[in-house]
Design an enzyme around this catalytic site. Structure first.
Site, short mmCIF file in Angstrom:
data_model
loop_
_atom_site.label_atom_id
_atom_site.label_comp_id
_atom_site.label_asym_id
_atom_site.label_seq_id
_atom_site.Cartn_x
_atom_site.Cartn_y
_atom_site.Cartn_z
N GLY A 88 -0.43 -1.91 -35.53
CA GLY A 88 -0.40 -0.45 -36.12
C GLY A 88 1.09 -0.26 -36.58
O GLY A 88 1.43 0.94 -36.42
N HIS A 93 11.14 -1.38 -37.60
CA HIS A 93 12.48 -1.24 -36.64
C HIS A 93 11.93 -1.27 -35.32
O HIS A 93 11.15 -0.12 -35.19
CB HIS A 93 13.40 -0.42 -37.32
CG HIS A 93 14.84 -0.31 -36.52
ND1 HIS A 93 15.91 -0.28 -36.86
CD2 HIS A 93 14.95 -0.18 -35.04
CE1 HIS A 93 16.97 -0.08 -36.16
NE2 HIS A 93 16.21 -0.11 -34.90
N HIS A 95 10.59 -0.23 -32.08
CA HIS A 95 10.77 1.33 -31.13
C HIS A 95 9.67 1.31 -30.34
O HIS A 95 8.64 0.81 -30.40
CB HIS A 95 10.55 2.35 -32.28
CG HIS A 95 9.51 2.26 -33.14
ND1 HIS A 95 9.42 1.24 -34.23
CD2 HIS A 95 8.17 2.90 -33.05
CE1 HIS A 95 8.21 1.62 -34.97
NE2 HIS A 95 7.48 2.41 -34.13
N HIS A 97 7.38 3.82 -28.13
CA HIS A 97 7.23 5.25 -28.19
C HIS A 97 7.10 5.47 -26.45
O HIS A 97 6.56 4.84 -25.55
CB HIS A 97 5.70 5.38 -28.50
CG HIS A 97 5.44 4.99 -29.99
ND1 HIS A 97 5.36 6.12 -30.90
CD2 HIS A 97 5.40 3.96 -30.70
CE1 HIS A 97 5.01 5.60 -32.14
NE2 HIS A 97 5.21 3.98 -32.05
P1 AMP Z 1 4.69 3.03 -35.31
O1 AMP Z 1 3.36 3.36 -35.99
O2 AMP Z 1 4.60 2.37 -34.12
O3 AMP Z 1 5.60 1.97 -36.46
O4 AMP Z 1 5.58 4.24 -35.19
C1 AMP Z 1 6.32 4.89 -36.42
C2 AMP Z 1 6.65 6.40 -35.78
O5 AMP Z 1 7.72 6.90 -36.21
C3 AMP Z 1 5.41 7.12 -36.11
O6 AMP Z 1 4.90 8.02 -34.81
C4 AMP Z 1 6.08 8.43 -36.91
O7 AMP Z 1 5.63 9.71 -36.82
C5 AMP Z 1 7.50 8.12 -36.62
N1 AMP Z 1 8.52 8.36 -37.58
C6 AMP Z 1 8.55 8.38 -38.87
N2 AMP Z 1 9.70 8.83 -39.57
C7 AMP Z 1 10.24 9.43 -38.65
C8 AMP Z 1 11.61 10.28 -38.58
N3 AMP Z 1 12.16 10.36 -39.99
N4 AMP Z 1 11.97 10.82 -37.42
C9 AMP Z 1 11.19 10.74 -36.49
N5 AMP Z 1 10.02 9.87 -36.36
C10 AMP Z 1 9.70 9.71 -37.26
ZN ZN Z 2 16.38 -0.83 -39.00
#
Ligand code: AMP
Ligand code: ZN
Length: 118
Positions: A88, A93, A95, A97
């Protein structure tokens, strides 16, 4: 350049929690818990698949520091990284959570029924 690299370069704004030379923590724009922070390396890494053990070593104390900073280190929290399509992952990039601030639910993670695979 990916959206999180743009956040690192301050080309798009973010609600920052903590930062050092290598990592940034900022609030998720669409929080799924009272505390929902994303922790990213400043250097672009596609996902956990490409994460080096050296970077993980340095990221660990930073994530712990973020948890302390937002006061969930004692109450408890969850660290998750989504990888690829089935994981998911929407933003390519790396990250982590960091979720907390309330009792987190623990439910069904898959569309498929796990019993079908026993
Ligand atoms: P994933 O689905 O693990 O790739 O999580 C991506 C996360 O990035 C989601 O929870 C989004 O709500 C969050 N997200 C996307 N764009 C931004 C943004 N500009 N600032 C903060 N969070 C973001
Ligand atoms: Zn990046």
């Amino acid at each position: 350049m990916c959206i999180f690299c743009k956040i690192v370069n301050r080309e798009i704004p973010s609600n920052k929690v903590l930062e050092n030379d290598d990592f940034v923590a900022f609030h998720d724009i669409n929080p799924k818990a009272p505390v929902h922070i994303l922790v990213i390396p400043k250097q672009h890494v596609d996902s956990f698949n490409e994460l080096s053990s050296e970077m993980m070593r340095d990221m660990t104390p930073f994530i712990q520091q973020v948890a302390k900073h937002v006061n969930v280190d004692q109450s408890g929290y969850r660290v998750i990284t989504n990888i690829g399509d089935n994981g998911g992952q929407e933003v390519k990039h790396l990250h982590f959570h960091l979720l907390g601030g309330a009792k987190l639910s623990w439910g069904h993670f898959a569309d498929a029924d796990p019993k079908d695979f026993l």
